[in-house]
Design a protein around this motif. Sequence first.
Motif, PDB file in Angstrom:
ATOM      1  N   THR A  58       0.812  -1.212   0.000  1.00 37.05           N
ATOM      2  CA  THR A  58       0.000   0.000   0.000  1.00 37.05           C
ATOM      3  C   THR A  58       0.849   1.267   0.000  1.00 37.05           C
ATOM      4  O   THR A  58       0.619   2.180  -0.781  1.00 37.05           O
ATOM      5  CB  THR A  58      -0.942   0.010   1.221  1.00 37.05           C
ATOM      6  N   THR A  59       1.845   1.318   0.888  1.00 37.85           N
ATOM      7  CA  THR A  59       2.612   2.554   1.067  1.00 37.85           C
ATOM      8  C   THR A  59       3.909   2.595   0.273  1.00 37.85           C
ATOM      9  O   THR A  59       4.435   3.673   0.015  1.00 37.85           O
ATOM     10  CB  THR A  59       2.960   2.754   2.545  1.00 37.85           C
ATOM     11  N   GLY A  60       4.454   1.419  -0.074  1.00 35.86           N
ATOM     12  CA  GLY A  60       5.750   1.387  -0.745  1.00 35.86           C
ATOM     13  C   GLY A  60       6.917   1.525   0.231  1.00 35.86           C
ATOM     14  O   GLY A  60       8.071   1.530  -0.175  1.00 35.86           O
ATOM     15  N   LEU A  61       6.605   1.650   1.514  1.00 33.29           N
ATOM     16  CA  LEU A  61       7.651   1.750   2.536  1.00 33.29           C
ATOM     17  C   LEU A  61       8.170   0.362   2.872  1.00 33.29           C
ATOM     18  O   LEU A  61       7.531  -0.646   2.575  1.00 33.29           O
ATOM     19  CB  LEU A  61       7.096   2.417   3.787  1.00 33.29           C
ATOM     20  N   LEU A  62       9.329   0.320   3.528  1.00 38.05           N
ATOM     21  CA  LEU A  62       9.858  -0.968   3.963  1.00 38.05           C
ATOM     22  C   LEU A  62       8.829  -1.681   4.826  1.00 38.05           C
ATOM     23  O   LEU A  62       8.166  -1.055   5.654  1.00 38.05           O
ATOM     24  CB  LEU A  62      11.145  -0.781   4.767  1.00 38.05           C
ATOM     25  N   ASN A  63       8.713  -2.985   4.658  1.00 38.13           N
ATOM     26  CA  ASN A  63       7.782  -3.743   5.492  1.00 38.13           C
ATOM     27  C   ASN A  63       8.442  -4.070   6.828  1.00 38.13           C
ATOM     28  O   ASN A  63       9.631  -3.819   7.041  1.00 38.13           O
ATOM     29  CB  ASN A  63       7.268  -4.991   4.771  1.00 38.13           C
ATOM     30  N   ARG A  64       7.647  -4.634   7.729  1.00 32.59           N
ATOM     31  CA  ARG A  64       8.122  -4.926   9.092  1.00 32.59           C
ATOM     32  C   ARG A  64       9.335  -5.861   9.067  1.00 32.59           C
ATOM     33  O   ARG A  64      10.313  -5.639   9.765  1.00 32.59           O
ATOM     34  CB  ARG A  64       6.999  -5.546   9.921  1.00 32.59           C
ATOM     35  N   ARG A  65       9.276  -6.912   8.261  1.00 34.04           N
ATOM     36  CA  ARG A  65      10.378  -7.877   8.216  1.00 34.04           C
ATOM     37  C   ARG A  65      11.679  -7.205   7.775  1.00 34.04           C
ATOM     38  O   ARG A  65      12.725  -7.404   8.384  1.00 34.04           O
ATOM     39  CB  ARG A  65      10.040  -9.042   7.279  1.00 34.04           C
ATOM     40  N   ARG A  66      11.612  -6.403   6.736  1.00 38.23           N
ATOM     41  CA  ARG A  66      12.823  -5.731   6.240  1.00 38.23           C
ATOM     42  C   ARG A  66      13.331  -4.701   7.252  1.00 38.23           C
ATOM     43  O   ARG A  66      14.527  -4.570   7.466  1.00 38.23           O
ATOM     44  CB  ARG A  66      12.533  -5.068   4.890  1.00 38.23           C
ATOM     45  N   PHE A  67      12.393  -3.989   7.904  1.00 37.94           N
ATOM     46  CA  PHE A  67      12.790  -3.030   8.928  1.00 37.94           C
ATOM     47  C   PHE A  67      13.524  -3.732  10.068  1.00 37.94           C
ATOM     48  O   PHE A  67      14.582  -3.275  10.516  1.00 37.94           O
ATOM     49  CB  PHE A  67      11.563  -2.283   9.474  1.00 37.94           C
ATOM     50  N   LEU A  68      12.981  -4.869  10.524  1.00 37.02           N
ATOM     51  CA  LEU A  68      13.623  -5.600  11.626  1.00 37.02           C
ATOM     52  C   LEU A  68      14.988  -6.140  11.210  1.00 37.02           C
ATOM     53  O   LEU A  68      15.922  -6.157  12.021  1.00 37.02           O
ATOM     54  CB  LEU A  68      12.700  -6.716  12.127  1.00 37.02           C
TER      55      LEU A  68
END
Length: 161
Positions: A129-139
Motif C-alpha cells: 500500500t505505502t511502498g515503505l519498507l515492510n516490518r520484516r525488512r525493517f527488523l
Amino acid sequence: MFVEERLPGCRCSVLALDGWVLACAAAPNLPAEYVRAANGLRLDPGTMPGNGGRPALEPLAAPGLSLWGWAPVVSSSDALLGILAVHAGSGFPAGGEAVRDAAARLAAVVLERRGLERRMAFETNHDATTGLLNRRRFLDLLESEMSAAARDDAALSVLSV
C-alpha cells in the motif's frame, strides 16, 4: 551474444528503457565510450514504432562501426522494453534481419524476466500500500545496525513515531 555468433563482423547491444531513457543492459563487445553514450540517452515517444516514427539513434554510433539497424524489444504484453542495436563495419550479411529480429525476441524474454525479478524483490521488502519498507525488512535492518553498533562499541537510538 546471439547476433555476434551468427553475423561475423557485427556487434550488438541491448538497451533497456526506463521511462523514455535508455540504459545499456548488454554490449559485450562494444567499447566503454559506446556504453557511456547509450546510458541516459533520452528517446522521444513520438519517434518510436507504433507511433509512426524512428528514434534518433545517431549517438549510438560505435567507433569503426555504423549502426546497421535496430529492432524494438517488446514484451509479451506489447510494452516497449528497449532497443536492440546492431552495428556493422562494412556491409551486412544476408539474412541479418531475421537474426536481428530473433535476437530482439530473446532480449525481450531476458528484460521481461529481469523486470519481474526486480518487482518480486521490491514486493518482498516493501508494503504493497505505502511502498515503505515492510516490518520484516525493517527488523532485518535494525538487527544489522544493532550488531554494527555493538561491534563498534557505539550507541544506537531508535525513534518511533
